[in-house]
Structure formats: structure tokens, C-alpha cells
Enzyme design. Sequence first.
Site, PDB file in Angstrom:
ATOM      1  N   SER A 266       0.785  -1.237   0.000  1.00 14.95           N
ATOM      2  CA  SER A 266       0.000   0.000   0.000  1.00 14.95           C
ATOM      3  C   SER A 266       0.813   1.281   0.000  1.00 14.95           C
ATOM      4  CB  SER A 266      -0.972   0.015   1.179  1.00 14.95           C
ATOM      5  OG  SER A 266      -2.032  -0.894   0.946  1.00 14.95           O
TER       6      SER A 266
ATOM      7  N   LYS B 171      -0.068   3.420  -2.950  1.00 17.28           N
ATOM      8  CA  LYS B 171      -1.243   4.289  -3.028  1.00 17.28           C
ATOM      9  C   LYS B 171      -0.893   5.756  -3.249  1.00 17.28           C
ATOM     10  CE  LYS B 171      -4.706   1.599  -0.489  1.00 17.28           C
ATOM     11  NZ  LYS B 171      -4.097   0.274  -0.553  1.00 17.28           N
TER      12      LYS B 171
ATOM     13  N   TYR C 102     -10.844   1.934   5.060  1.00 20.47           N
ATOM     14  CA  TYR C 102      -9.685   1.628   4.232  1.00 20.47           C
ATOM     15  C   TYR C 102      -9.969   0.438   3.321  1.00 20.47           C
ATOM     16  CZ  TYR C 102      -4.744   0.999   3.109  1.00 20.47           C
ATOM     17  OH  TYR C 102      -3.543   0.895   2.458  1.00 20.47           O
TER      18      TYR C 102
END
Length: 399
Positions: free
Chosen positions: A70, A73, A181
Site C-alpha cells: 500500500s 497508493k 480503508y
Amino acid sequence: MSTLKQSPLKSTLDDALADVTTASNGPDRVPGVVAAVTRSAGPVYEGAAGVRSMNDAAPMTTDSVFAMFSTTKAITGTTVLQCVEEGLLDLDAPASDYIPEIAGLCVAEGFDDAGALKLRAPNTQITTRMLLLHTAGFGYSFFDETYHRLLVDGVHPSVITATRAALNTPLLFEPGTRWNYGSNIDWAGLVVEAIRGKRLGKVMAERVFRPLGMSDTAFRLTPSMEGRRTEIHQRGADGTLEPTGLVLPQQPEVDMGGHGLYSTIGDYSRFLRMWLNGGEGEHGRVLRPETVANAAVNGLGDLQVTMLPGVEPELSNDAEFFPGQRKTWAYTFMVNEEQAPTGRSAGSLSWAGLANLYYWIDRTADVAGIWATQILPFADRASVDGFLEFESRVYRSLD
């Protein structure tokens, strides 16, 4: 601007890496770690300790390649902001204006007596702003019971498959009403692809990696990157570590903007430094200064970032950064609204990657850092403690 005491900094940070990879620590150790610290003027520390894999004795090196999960991102979010700068994207227009299929997703309202998911049409259209802020309604199976059940029942594949089917999940709530999330940034990457007419990896290579000098970052491993790839390990309940052999899909149907990149810590530090430098890279500008300033603040209003429950214990423990402190979300980072115990300034940006990678960007103190291991589940105690000690030592070296 405060300065970092260079000689003491290297010694104390090298010790932090060595401590967490020492075999005598037993179940509290990690196999290997790479960490770096940068300021707007340039890198100030990079170090490595331990091994890439417990299968062999190949040492961890500063050019080792990591599955970034992640931490991907924020790079995807940067490509979204570039589209906004060029007038190609309205963050508050329906995302379906760019990717029509997102309009067909429904809100989940539990399961009926037969075990089937009950669905209703949303009353609010998802916008790209919601995708960047994680308020669109998406989740992850390892943090949400509904998604986990759909995965176990074979209704939806895991996001790790990098397929379109993995993204066509129900919404967990009415868009715009909560922070949660999940796979929002994968959808944001599809918005970028629709606007640019190119795969996300190509867009990143041209518009982010090239001006930043990130030559070892991609969705697909080059032979050179594969030769330096770090093994992902699984920690058992007794603390032991086993290599998994896990490699993210190398012919993905979707370039997963939420988790799919491989990179080195040196490369990622260049990305962090760009945010310290108001959007300027080593070989050209990536974002305008005003875009960086506007993106690096709370976009949630009164909503807050909440604890991430570890629904799939092999992938994540319960996870929360600095419990008891207020955290919000920007484009696309967590924002610490209070000074952290490590010394991190209020207003700093940060986030993490599933295999226990952690970074922060403190624009007030002009310092950013990243700590990278390759261990599942997320929020591994040894990894988190090592990172927090590393960050604390950085701030203790500031004068």
C-alpha cells in the site's frame, strides 16, 4: 531549518537496524530491513541489515527490491492530482463519468437467512475525491468481515489476484458517510487510465518515475529487479518466520494502484523527497507547490481514521498508528493531527504497506523516512517496534 547530526545519526540508525535483525532476539527479530531518511536537500541516511531470505545467506542491501503493497497508493494519488492540475479530472464529478462500471456497484446490507448478500442501490454517486479519501464504501477482506465472507464463499476473488473481478465488490456503506480503508485507490488508478488512455504503470513511468529518477520501480519485475527481490516471510503464532515464495502477479489484468508496485527504498525516498520539495523532482517537476500544499492536509472534515481490525490473522493483526491520537486522511496519506511520541510533527503525512513497510513525511521539520521489511501479517510487533525506534532516533538527532 534544523539540522541532522550526521555522524551520530549514521551510527545510531545502523544500530537500530542491526538490533532488530539480530538472531539472539529470536521471535522478536526480522530477517532483514532497509531504511532511509531524506530531507528536501537530499538523502541523509540509507542502511540495510540482515538477509533478503531465510532460505539463503544473501545479505540485505540498500538496492534490494521490495513488494511495496500500500505504499503504492500515494504514487497513484499523485497521478490523480496531475490529472486535476491539467484540468482533465473533476474530483467532485461522478467517477462513473470516467469509469462507467463503478455506477453499477450496490451497498451491502447484511446477509439473508439463506446466506445471500442483501444489496441496494446507493443514493449517492461515488466521486474520485471519495476514492482518494477512502470514503467511497470499499474495504479489504483482511480488514472487513463482509468482504472476508464473500472471499471465503468464492463470491469475490482476493485483490491480490489483480483482476477486475476482485474490484467489483459491494459497497459497505453509503458513499461519503464514513472513512474505511480498502480498494478505493485501485479504482482511482482506473480513473487515471481512462483519462490518459494508458496503463497506470506507463503513466507512472512517464510522469512520476522519470522526473524523480526512480529507475527500479514498476508493477512488473525486470530481470535485474528479480535478482534483488526480497522474500516475503510469514510469521507464525510462535514467532517463527517462514519464506512464502509470494510474488505479486507479473501479468496483472489490472495495474493495482492500491498495492501492486515493486521498488527499492532509495527509489521510494526520491518520491518522499518530492513531497518535501513542494512537488519538485531531481529531473523535473511532478506536482505544483500549491497542489502539494492542498493535498497534504485533512480532507475528511470531522471524520477520522479508525483502527484496522485484523479479520484475516495470517495477513494482518489489529492495527492502529498512535492509538488515542486523532488521525485524518489527505490525498492520499494518513495525517497525524497531533505530535507523535516519536517526535513527528502535527500535520505530518504517513502510511504503510501490508508486508510491514512504514514511511512518514514531516514537512514542518523537513524530514521523511521509510522502513521496509517483508513480513506478514501486517502490524508485526517486531517490525513496528523497530520502525518506531528508528523514527525516534531520527528526531533525537535533530537539533
